[in-house]
Design a protein around this motif. Structure first.
Motif, PDB file in Angstrom:
ATOM      1  N   LEU A 109       0.826  -1.205   0.000  1.00  0.00           N
ATOM      2  CA  LEU A 109       0.000   0.000   0.000  1.00  0.00           C
ATOM      3  C   LEU A 109       0.855   1.248   0.000  1.00  0.00           C
ATOM      4  N   VAL A 110       1.924   1.240   0.806  1.00  0.00           N
ATOM      5  CA  VAL A 110       2.828   2.396   0.854  1.00  0.00           C
ATOM      6  C   VAL A 110       3.475   2.619  -0.505  1.00  0.00           C
ATOM      7  N   LEU A 111       3.941   1.559  -1.149  1.00  0.00           N
ATOM      8  CA  LEU A 111       4.566   1.692  -2.465  1.00  0.00           C
ATOM      9  C   LEU A 111       3.587   2.216  -3.508  1.00  0.00           C
ATOM     10  N   LEU A 112       2.333   1.769  -3.421  1.00  0.00           N
ATOM     11  CA  LEU A 112       1.323   2.257  -4.361  1.00  0.00           C
ATOM     12  C   LEU A 112       1.093   3.749  -4.190  1.00  0.00           C
ATOM     13  N   VAL A 113       0.970   4.185  -2.942  1.00  0.00           N
ATOM     14  CA  VAL A 113       0.743   5.609  -2.685  1.00  0.00           C
ATOM     15  C   VAL A 113       1.933   6.434  -3.162  1.00  0.00           C
ATOM     16  N   VAL A 114       3.141   5.936  -2.887  1.00  0.00           N
ATOM     17  CA  VAL A 114       4.345   6.660  -3.308  1.00  0.00           C
ATOM     18  C   VAL A 114       4.402   6.772  -4.828  1.00  0.00           C
ATOM     19  N   CYS A 115       4.062   5.690  -5.523  1.00  0.00           N
ATOM     20  CA  CYS A 115       4.096   5.710  -6.987  1.00  0.00           C
ATOM     21  C   CYS A 115       3.068   6.674  -7.579  1.00  0.00           C
ATOM     22  N   LEU A 116       1.993   6.960  -6.823  1.00  0.00           N
ATOM     23  CA  LEU A 116       0.952   7.863  -7.322  1.00  0.00           C
ATOM     24  C   LEU A 116       1.233   9.326  -6.998  1.00  0.00           C
ATOM     25  N   ALA A 143      17.373   3.788  -0.592  1.00  0.00           N
ATOM     26  CA  ALA A 143      16.395   4.761  -0.093  1.00  0.00           C
ATOM     27  C   ALA A 143      16.630   6.137  -0.708  1.00  0.00           C
ATOM     28  N   TRP A 144      17.901   6.575  -0.727  1.00  0.00           N
ATOM     29  CA  TRP A 144      18.202   7.892  -1.287  1.00  0.00           C
ATOM     30  C   TRP A 144      17.905   7.955  -2.783  1.00  0.00           C
ATOM     31  N   TRP A 145      18.252   6.905  -3.513  1.00  0.00           N
ATOM     32  CA  TRP A 145      17.992   6.910  -4.948  1.00  0.00           C
ATOM     33  C   TRP A 145      16.492   6.806  -5.250  1.00  0.00           C
ATOM     34  N   SER A 146      15.765   6.091  -4.416  1.00  0.00           N
ATOM     35  CA  SER A 146      14.308   6.017  -4.599  1.00  0.00           C
ATOM     36  C   SER A 146      13.680   7.388  -4.399  1.00  0.00           C
ATOM     37  N   LEU A 147      14.132   8.106  -3.364  1.00  0.00           N
ATOM     38  CA  LEU A 147      13.628   9.460  -3.139  1.00  0.00           C
ATOM     39  C   LEU A 147      14.008  10.385  -4.288  1.00  0.00           C
ATOM     40  N   ALA A 148      15.210  10.197  -4.823  1.00  0.00           N
ATOM     41  CA  ALA A 148      15.647  11.047  -5.941  1.00  0.00           C
ATOM     42  C   ALA A 148      14.792  10.804  -7.179  1.00  0.00           C
ATOM     43  N   VAL A 149      14.518   9.536  -7.484  1.00  0.00           N
ATOM     44  CA  VAL A 149      13.675   9.219  -8.642  1.00  0.00           C
ATOM     45  C   VAL A 149      12.268   9.766  -8.444  1.00  0.00           C
ATOM     46  N   LEU A 150      11.738   9.639  -7.209  1.00  0.00           N
ATOM     47  CA  LEU A 150      10.408  10.174  -6.924  1.00  0.00           C
ATOM     48  C   LEU A 150      10.386  11.689  -7.072  1.00  0.00           C
ATOM     49  N   ALA A 151      11.446  12.362  -6.602  1.00  0.00           N
ATOM     50  CA  ALA A 151      11.512  13.821  -6.720  1.00  0.00           C
ATOM     51  C   ALA A 151      11.571  14.246  -8.182  1.00  0.00           C
ATOM     52  N   VAL A 152      12.340  13.523  -8.989  1.00  0.00           N
ATOM     53  CA  VAL A 152      12.414  13.839 -10.426  1.00  0.00           C
ATOM     54  C   VAL A 152      11.044  13.683 -11.078  1.00  0.00           C
ATOM     55  N   ALA A 153      10.331  12.607 -10.725  1.00  0.00           N
ATOM     56  CA  ALA A 153       9.002  12.399 -11.295  1.00  0.00           C
ATOM     57  C   ALA A 153       8.042  13.500 -10.875  1.00  0.00           C
ATOM     58  N   ALA A 154       8.124  13.943  -9.614  1.00  0.00           N
ATOM     59  CA  ALA A 154       7.245  15.013  -9.140  1.00  0.00           C
ATOM     60  C   ALA A 154       7.562  16.334  -9.837  1.00  0.00           C
ATOM     61  N   VAL A 155       8.843  16.629 -10.008  1.00  0.00           N
ATOM     62  CA  VAL A 155       9.236  17.865 -10.705  1.00  0.00           C
ATOM     63  C   VAL A 155       8.767  17.822 -12.158  1.00  0.00           C
ATOM     64  N   LEU A 156       8.904  16.674 -12.793  1.00  0.00           N
ATOM     65  CA  LEU A 156       8.403  16.535 -14.164  1.00  0.00           C
ATOM     66  C   LEU A 156       6.895  16.746 -14.214  1.00  0.00           C
ATOM     67  N   GLY A 157       6.181  16.254 -13.198  1.00  0.00           N
ATOM     68  CA  GLY A 157       4.735  16.452 -13.158  1.00  0.00           C
ATOM     69  C   GLY A 157       4.359  17.909 -13.015  1.00  0.00           C
ATOM     70  N   ALA A 158       5.053  18.627 -12.116  1.00  0.00           N
ATOM     71  CA  ALA A 158       4.763  20.050 -11.936  1.00  0.00           C
ATOM     72  C   ALA A 158       5.081  20.834 -13.208  1.00  0.00           C
ATOM     73  N   GLY A 159       6.195  20.478 -13.862  1.00  0.00           N
ATOM     74  CA  GLY A 159       6.542  21.170 -15.104  1.00  0.00           C
ATOM     75  C   GLY A 159       5.564  20.879 -16.225  1.00  0.00           C
TER      76      GLY A 159
END
Length: 230
Positions: A8-15, A91-107
C-alpha cells in the motif's frame, strides 16, 4: 489493491507524481469537478507516465555512471539480501527518482496546453477575467458590477474564483479606486475610505470588464483599453 502494508505504501508513493501533476494543473487552469473514477484515472495514468520518464532518466544515468547508482540487476537477482546490504543507497535513490518524477509532473502541468476542442469547461468569469486579459496583454482589469438591487459597484480586479462551475457561491474582489452608486438614476461616486471589497456572484446582475494597459492608482479611473461585457 495491495494485500500488505508495504504494498500500500509503495502504491501511494508511486501515485505521488500524478497527484502533483493534477494539483499543479488546477493552479493554472480553472478547477473542474470530475467523477471519482475520472480523477483517479487521470492521476494513475499521469503517475505511470511520469514514473516511466523518471526511471528512464535513472536508466540513462546508470548506463553512463554505474559506479554511483544501485545495481538493479543484483537487486532483482538477490532481492532482500541486496536491499539489506544497500538499504541507505536504495532509499536515497528512490527518493531522488520520486523527486524527479514530481518535478516533471509540476513542469508538465504548467507547460502542456489544454487540448483544443468544440467544448470548453472554462467559465465566463475565467475567460473575461483570466484568459482574455492575458491574450490582450492587459496589466489590469476594471470591473463594473450591476447588482440585483439596482446598485452599482466598480473597481480594479484583485482576484476572482477560478472554479469552472458558474455558481452563486463564487466571489470576486475589487481594489481601490472604487466607485459606488446606491440606486438607479443616481450618479456614480468614488467610494473612499476602503481598499478592498468582495462581491458575491449571487448579487451580480451583469458585469462589465475594461482591460487596462497599466495598473491604476487610487485616483480617477483611467482611460480604458478595450471593454467586454458579461
Amino acid at each position: 489493491m495491495p494485500s500488505t502494508f508495504l504494498g500500500l505504501v509503495l502504491l501511494v508513493v508511486c501515485l505521488v507524481p500524478g497527484f502533483v501533476y493534477s494539483a499543479a494543473r488546477d493552479t493554472v487552469l480553472p478547477e473542474r469537478t470530475s467523477s471519482a473514477f475520472r480523477e483517479t484515472t487521470r492521476v494513475v495514468l499521469a503517475s505511470l507516465a511520469l514514473d516511466t520518464l523518471a526511471l528512464a532518466v535513472f536508466g540513462a544515468l546508470r548506463a553512463t555512471a554505474p559506479g554511483i547508482t544501485p545495481d538493479v540487476g543484483r537487486l532483482v537477482r538477490e532481492g532482500w539480501g541486496y536491499a539489506r546490504d544497500h538499504y541507505l543507497a536504495l532509499a536515497w535513490w528512490s527518493l531522488a527518482v520520486l523527486a524527479v518524477a514530481a518535478v516533471l509532473g509540476a513542469g508538465a502541468a504548467r507547460l502542456l496546453p489544454r487540448g483544443a476542442g468544440p467544448v470548453t469547461v472554462e467559465s465566463s468569469w475565467w475567460l473575461l477575467l483570466g484568459r482574455y486579459p492575458a491574450e490582450a496583454g492587459a496589466k489590469s482589469a476594471y470591473v463594473g458590477c450591476e447588482l440585483v438591487d439596482g446598485s452599482y459597484l466598480g473597481g480594479t480586479l484583485k482576484h476572482f474564483a477560478h472554479q469552472a462551475e458558474e455558481t452563486g457561491d463564487r466571489e470576486l474582489a475589487l481594489v481601490a479606486p472604487l466607485e459606488y452608486r446606491p440606486q438607479p438614476g443616481q450618479p456614480v461616486r468614488p467610494l473612499t475610505g476602503h481598499q478592498l471589497v468582495s462581491v458575491s456572484a449571487r448579487q451580480i446582475k451583469f458585469l462589465t470588464v475594461t482591460y487596462l494597459d497599466h495598473v491604476p492608482t487610487d485616483a480617477p479611473r483611467p482611460e480604458p483599453r478595450g471593454e467586454s461585457t458579461a
